[in-house]
Motif scaffolding. Sequence first.
Motif, PDB file in Angstrom:
ATOM      1  N   LEU A 289       0.862  -1.178   0.000  1.00  0.00           N
ATOM      2  CA  LEU A 289       0.000   0.000   0.000  1.00  0.00           C
ATOM      3  C   LEU A 289       0.899   1.230   0.000  1.00  0.00           C
ATOM      4  CD1 LEU A 289       0.222   1.144   3.132  1.00  0.00           C
ATOM      5  CD2 LEU A 289      -1.542  -0.566   3.567  1.00  0.00           C
ATOM      6  N   ILE A 290       0.305   2.369  -0.284  1.00  0.00           N
ATOM      7  CA  ILE A 290       1.024   3.636  -0.241  1.00  0.00           C
ATOM      8  C   ILE A 290       0.670   4.325   1.075  1.00  0.00           C
ATOM      9  CG2 ILE A 290       1.444   5.858  -1.358  1.00  0.00           C
ATOM     10  CD1 ILE A 290       2.242   3.436  -3.060  1.00  0.00           C
ATOM     11  N   ALA A 291       1.654   4.543   1.928  1.00  0.00           N
ATOM     12  CA  ALA A 291       1.448   5.267   3.185  1.00  0.00           C
ATOM     13  C   ALA A 291       1.912   6.705   3.008  1.00  0.00           C
ATOM     14  CB  ALA A 291       2.241   4.608   4.313  1.00  0.00           C
ATOM     15  N   TYR A 292       1.189   7.641   3.629  1.00  0.00           N
ATOM     16  CA  TYR A 292       1.607   9.040   3.510  1.00  0.00           C
ATOM     17  C   TYR A 292       1.251   9.794   4.788  1.00  0.00           C
ATOM     18  CZ  TYR A 292      -3.321   9.973   2.388  1.00  0.00           C
ATOM     19  OH  TYR A 292      -4.689  10.052   2.431  1.00  0.00           O
ATOM     20  N   LEU A 293       1.912  10.911   4.966  1.00  0.00           N
ATOM     21  CA  LEU A 293       1.671  11.811   6.092  1.00  0.00           C
ATOM     22  C   LEU A 293       1.276  13.176   5.569  1.00  0.00           C
ATOM     23  CD1 LEU A 293       4.612  11.086   8.569  1.00  0.00           C
ATOM     24  CD2 LEU A 293       2.184  10.658   8.997  1.00  0.00           C
ATOM     25  N   ARG A 294       0.385  13.813   6.306  1.00  0.00           N
ATOM     26  CA  ARG A 294       0.081  15.236   6.075  1.00  0.00           C
ATOM     27  C   ARG A 294       0.240  15.945   7.427  1.00  0.00           C
ATOM     28  NH1 ARG A 294      -5.104  14.057   2.304  1.00  0.00           N
ATOM     29  NH2 ARG A 294      -4.083  14.170   0.262  1.00  0.00           N
TER      30      ARG A 294
END
Length: 260
Positions: free
Chosen positions: A251-256
Motif C-alpha cells: 500500500l502507499i502510506a503518507y503523512l500530512r
Amino acid sequence: MTRTSPATVAYDPANPRRNAATVVQAQLDQLGLGEHWVQTREQEGRPVFDRRIPPGHGWCRALNLCQALWPASADLCVEVEWHSDLDVPSDEQDEHWETRLDVVRAGLQSLGYTVRTPGPRRTPGVDRYQPMIVSRLPVGASLAPSPADGWDHLPVHPAYARHVDDPISRLRRTLEDSCLESYGARALDTHLWPPYATGAWVVMWHGALTTNVAEWDSAMARVRRVLRISGYGFLDHRRPWDPAVDQVPYLIAYLREELR
C-alpha cells in the motif's frame, strides 16, 4: 538499423504491470516522441545502439506505476518521463520545455489519454526531465481537479539534515515497534505524493513464497491498522490481489503534517 517498439501491442488489463508501459512506449515511438534507438556501431560483433533524436526535441519513456496511484476509474495508467535536450542552451531551456511539453501532451491526448504533471514544479536547466501521469479513462469520465497548491511546500528532491530526521526511518520504527515482521518500505519520488503530503512511501509485505491471497489480505489489514493508529493515511491497490500476477502486496502510506 533502427530498434523500434512493436507496432501493435495487446494490453492486458488483468496484468497491467506486464505491458502497460510497453503499450504506451510503442505509441510514443510511433508519434516520434520516444527514445528512437539507432545502431551506431558494433562492439565484439554485437550491435551498439544509441539515441538519435532531432535537435531540440528531447525524448520520452513510459514506466509502470503502482495501481494504488492510478485515478479511480482508469483502466491503464503509467508514468511518462520527458527528458529535455541537453544541448539546448540554458537561456533557451524555458521555451524548450514549454514548447516540447505541449507537443508531448497534445500527442498523448490525441490517443485518448489524460495527462497530468503533479508534484513540485521542476526548473528547466536544473531538472533534466519532467514526469507526467498518463491515464486512460472510460468514455465520458474525467479526473477530479488537482489542487494547484498541493505541492508548493515541497522541493523536487527533499533533503533531511540528519538520518534520525528521515521520515522513512520513523516509518520503519513504527512498523518495528508494532512487531510487524517481514514488512519493508521505500520512498516515493515527490511527484507521486498525494497533494499536501509531507511524505509518502510504498509499504510492502514479504511473506513466505507459498503465501496465498488470504494471507496477503491479512498482512495488509495488519499494517493498515498500525498506520491508521499512528496517524498515516494510505492508498490501496485497486483490484483483488493475485499472487500469480502481483509481486508483493503493498500500500502507499503518507503523512500530512503541519509544516513548521
